[in-house]
Design a protein around this motif. Structure first.
Motif, PDB file in Angstrom:
ATOM      1  N   SER A  54       0.826  -1.206   0.000  1.00  0.00           N
ATOM      2  CA  SER A  54       0.000   0.000   0.000  1.00  0.00           C
ATOM      3  C   SER A  54       0.864   1.261   0.000  1.00  0.00           C
ATOM      4  CB  SER A  54      -0.909   0.013   1.230  1.00  0.00           C
ATOM      5  OG  SER A  54      -1.579   1.262   1.334  1.00  0.00           O
TER       6      SER A  54
ATOM      7  N   ASP B 110      -5.677  -3.322   2.010  1.00  0.00           N
ATOM      8  CA  ASP B 110      -4.737  -4.065   2.854  1.00  0.00           C
ATOM      9  C   ASP B 110      -4.805  -5.571   2.632  1.00  0.00           C
ATOM     10  OD1 ASP B 110      -3.423  -1.979   4.150  1.00  0.00           O
ATOM     11  OD2 ASP B 110      -5.014  -1.762   5.633  1.00  0.00           O
ATOM     12  N   ASP B 111      -6.011  -6.123   2.596  1.00  0.00           N
ATOM     13  CA  ASP B 111      -6.149  -7.572   2.455  1.00  0.00           C
ATOM     14  C   ASP B 111      -5.711  -7.998   1.056  1.00  0.00           C
ATOM     15  OD1 ASP B 111      -7.379 -10.217   3.522  1.00  0.00           O
ATOM     16  OD2 ASP B 111      -8.296  -9.947   1.537  1.00  0.00           O
ATOM     17  N   TRP B 112      -4.711  -8.875   0.995  1.00  0.00           N
ATOM     18  CA  TRP B 112      -4.091  -9.200  -0.287  1.00  0.00           C
ATOM     19  C   TRP B 112      -5.053  -9.877  -1.251  1.00  0.00           C
ATOM     20  CZ3 TRP B 112      -0.262  -7.581  -3.042  1.00  0.00           C
ATOM     21  CH2 TRP B 112       0.193  -8.330  -4.124  1.00  0.00           C
ATOM     22  N   GLU B 113      -5.832 -10.831  -0.775  1.00  0.00           N
ATOM     23  CA  GLU B 113      -6.743 -11.545  -1.677  1.00  0.00           C
ATOM     24  C   GLU B 113      -7.826 -10.617  -2.226  1.00  0.00           C
ATOM     25  OE1 GLU B 113      -7.065 -16.038  -0.688  1.00  0.00           O
ATOM     26  OE2 GLU B 113      -7.163 -14.982   1.239  1.00  0.00           O
ATOM     27  N   THR B 114      -8.344  -9.741  -1.380  1.00  0.00           N
ATOM     28  CA  THR B 114      -9.310  -8.739  -1.838  1.00  0.00           C
ATOM     29  C   THR B 114      -8.663  -7.808  -2.861  1.00  0.00           C
ATOM     30  OG1 THR B 114     -10.399  -8.787   0.319  1.00  0.00           O
ATOM     31  CG2 THR B 114     -10.883  -6.901  -1.094  1.00  0.00           C
ATOM     32  N   LYS B 115      -7.421  -7.447  -2.599  1.00  0.00           N
ATOM     33  CA  LYS B 115      -6.685  -6.552  -3.491  1.00  0.00           C
ATOM     34  C   LYS B 115      -6.478  -7.194  -4.861  1.00  0.00           C
ATOM     35  CE  LYS B 115      -2.425  -3.785  -3.500  1.00  0.00           C
ATOM     36  NZ  LYS B 115      -1.356  -3.264  -2.623  1.00  0.00           N
TER      37      LYS B 115
ATOM     38  N   LYS C  65      -0.514 -16.555   5.218  1.00  0.00           N
ATOM     39  CA  LYS C  65      -1.695 -15.866   5.717  1.00  0.00           C
ATOM     40  C   LYS C  65      -1.760 -15.934   7.240  1.00  0.00           C
ATOM     41  CE  LYS C  65      -6.608 -15.356   4.604  1.00  0.00           C
ATOM     42  NZ  LYS C  65      -7.712 -15.878   3.760  1.00  0.00           N
TER      43      LYS C  65
ATOM     44  N   GLY D 272       0.340 -13.332   8.746  1.00  0.00           N
ATOM     45  CA  GLY D 272       0.055 -11.954   8.354  1.00  0.00           C
ATOM     46  C   GLY D 272       0.994 -11.450   7.280  1.00  0.00           C
TER      47      GLY D 272
END
Length: 495
Positions: free
Chosen positions: A150, A190-195, A468, A471
């Protein structure tokens, strides 16, 4: 040919000529950097504590400035973090690159007004060298994506801090801003999978020509693209012409990437870190990455196998040899002095000086005196992948010192993309390749101190689930290729 691509070719020619000028005079270039660093920092607290004003040679510097890691330098860094000026470098840092240390907790690596441009220019010059050598500049008219952390920054005592990739995002040249993806809003997720899902939505209908990131996380992006569109990445992005990567060796991923893309795509390897941008691949024809000798970094090298001995010899650029595994030590215009980055490198050429990253000085296996390094395990795995036609998602290696029965061995934890038919044959191929590269390992096998290695096949997403749980999913995080204990291996097996 567009105006932008035409201009890129002219600029590339100019930049390449300047690079070759300093590359042809490595000792003189490094001496100039050395003298400049000491002169600029002589009135800082560190410079005063170590009598920089009295140093007239590298030998004097080495006698006054010991090798340090982050923990050793931390008392100085903490003063800079607290907002004090003139501690490690004149003035205050522009930023702190925040990284996660294994023993130090959060690490704050200073970035200064002098060091920041070197990070940006090296990334730019890597692309310009590619343009100069190949004559290919059409990709500058397409869209480019850089999978990174980010760009949102925090502030501590008046100094902004964040991940290096997020800081560098603020320095993307204006002429690339219109071409650059993902959007600022998506990059801040922030959340990698969402990103990744958001990046897929933003890019699937674009003309992507350049894609950059750590291979393991780019692979996730490619897989999500394929699942979403039911197309090969190369069919979806017909003008995808360049993959730029760093952080880990690309070779274990290459077969899977070519399968996902549907064709071969040229690549450029980078060697960046929060502490400095050390090298990049300047040629598609030559092995290794050009060491950046003119970027405000003075380099020292210590033979890796001698590193932990008392007072190991510290070598400068004119004293190194090809084919030797070295620990790289740096002093920089960000205020790092005699600093052990932790990386080990090997020179593939000394005219000019090109390197490959061979691993981490703390990432090795020598539970029985075998001195196994990352380069060896990666090379052995690549040989097996070509011979037995399989691909992998990820792997790591650890010693098994106390097996339930029989001799100790090296355990290879592998998550396969397509599993080979005969694991035993793969084990034999890898073990033979390890013995051919490492005489210590061979002697232990022949002497029946160790038995040949054992592969443990992991379930799909084992490494992803482990990262995961820690973190550390996505961004600039990567799995260590090997370790001298079973902390990582047992954590993955016990998930």
């Amino acid at each position: 040919m567009s105006i932008k691509s035409f201009a890129a070719k002219i600029f590339a020619k100019s930049v390449h000529k300047k690079m070759m000028d300093w590359a042809a005079n490595p000792v003189k270039t490094q001496q100039k950097v050395f003298d400049g660093l000491l002169n600029q920092a002589k009135n800082t607290q560190f410079g005063s504590d170590h009598s920089f004003s009295k140093i007239n040679s590298f030998a004097e510097f080495a006698s006054r400035v010991p090798i340090r890691d982050y923990e050793d330098l931390k008392p100085y860094v903490e003063k800079a973090v607290a907002g004090e000026a003139d501690i490690l470098w004149p003035g205050k840092p522009l930023y702190f690159a925040k990284t996660s240390g294994t023993t130090s907790g959060a690490k704050y690596i200073p970035l200064t007004k002098e060091s920041m441009p070197t990070h940006v220019n090296a990334a730019r010059n890597a692309i310009l060298c590619y343009i100069h050598e190949t004559g290919n500049a059409a990709f500058v008219d397409g869209k480019m994506i850089f999978l990174q952390g980010s760009p949102e920054l925090n502030e501590k005592n008046g100094i902004k801090l964040g991940r290096l990739s997020g800081i560098v995002a603020h320095y993307v040249p204006s002429y690339l801003q219109k071409n650059r993806l993902p959007s600022w809003e998506t990059n801040c997720i922030d959340d990698w999978e969402t990103k990744v899902d958001a990046i897929v939505e933003e890019t699937k209908n674009e003309d992507m020509t350049v894609i950059s990131g750590i291979p393991s996380w780019v692979q996730m992006y490619f897989e999500r693209l394929q699942a979403e569109t039911n197309k090969k990445v190369g069919d979806l992005f017909k003008n995808f012409e360049l993959f730029i990567y760093g952080g880990v060796n690309y070779e274990p991923y290459r077969a899977k990437f070519e399968e996902l893309i549907g064709r071969k795509v040229p690549s450029i390897e980078l060697f960046p870190a929060s502490e400095g941008f050390f090298a990049f691949q300047d040629s598609q024809k030559e092995k290794g990455m050009l060491l950046q000798l003119d970027s405000g970094i003075f380099y020292e090298f210590i033979e890796a196998f001698k590193f932990f001995s008392e007072n190991p010899k510290r070598l400068t650029i004119g004293e190194v040899e090809e084919g030797v595994n070295y620990v790289m030590i740096i002093s920089t215009n960000a205020g790092l002095w005699g600093y052990n980055v932790g990386d080990t490198i090997m020179f593939t050429s000394t005219k000019p000086y090109r390197v490959v990253v061979t691993g981490r000085i703390k990432h090795f296996i020598s539970a029985f005196g075998e001195h196994v390094i990352g380069k060896e395990v990666e090379e052995a795995l690549n040989i097996a992948m070509k011979k037995h036609s399989f691909s992998i998602s990820e792997f790591t290696v650890a010693p098994q010192t106390s097996p339930k029965e029989g001799l100790p061995y090296h355990e290879w934890l592998i998550e396969f993309e397509n599993q080979p038919k005969n694991i035993n044959e793969v084990e034999k191929t890898i073990d033979t390749a390890m013995q051919s590269q490492n005489s210590y390992y061979k002697d232990l096998i022949v002497g029946k101190i160790l038995k040949p290695l054992v592969i443990t096949v992991l379930d799909k997403n084992s490494f992803k689930n482990y990262m995961k749980s820690q973190g550390k999913l996505g961004g600039q995080n990567k799995v260590p290729r090997l370790a001298n204990d079973r902390t990582l291996a047992d954590a993955i097996l016990n998930l």
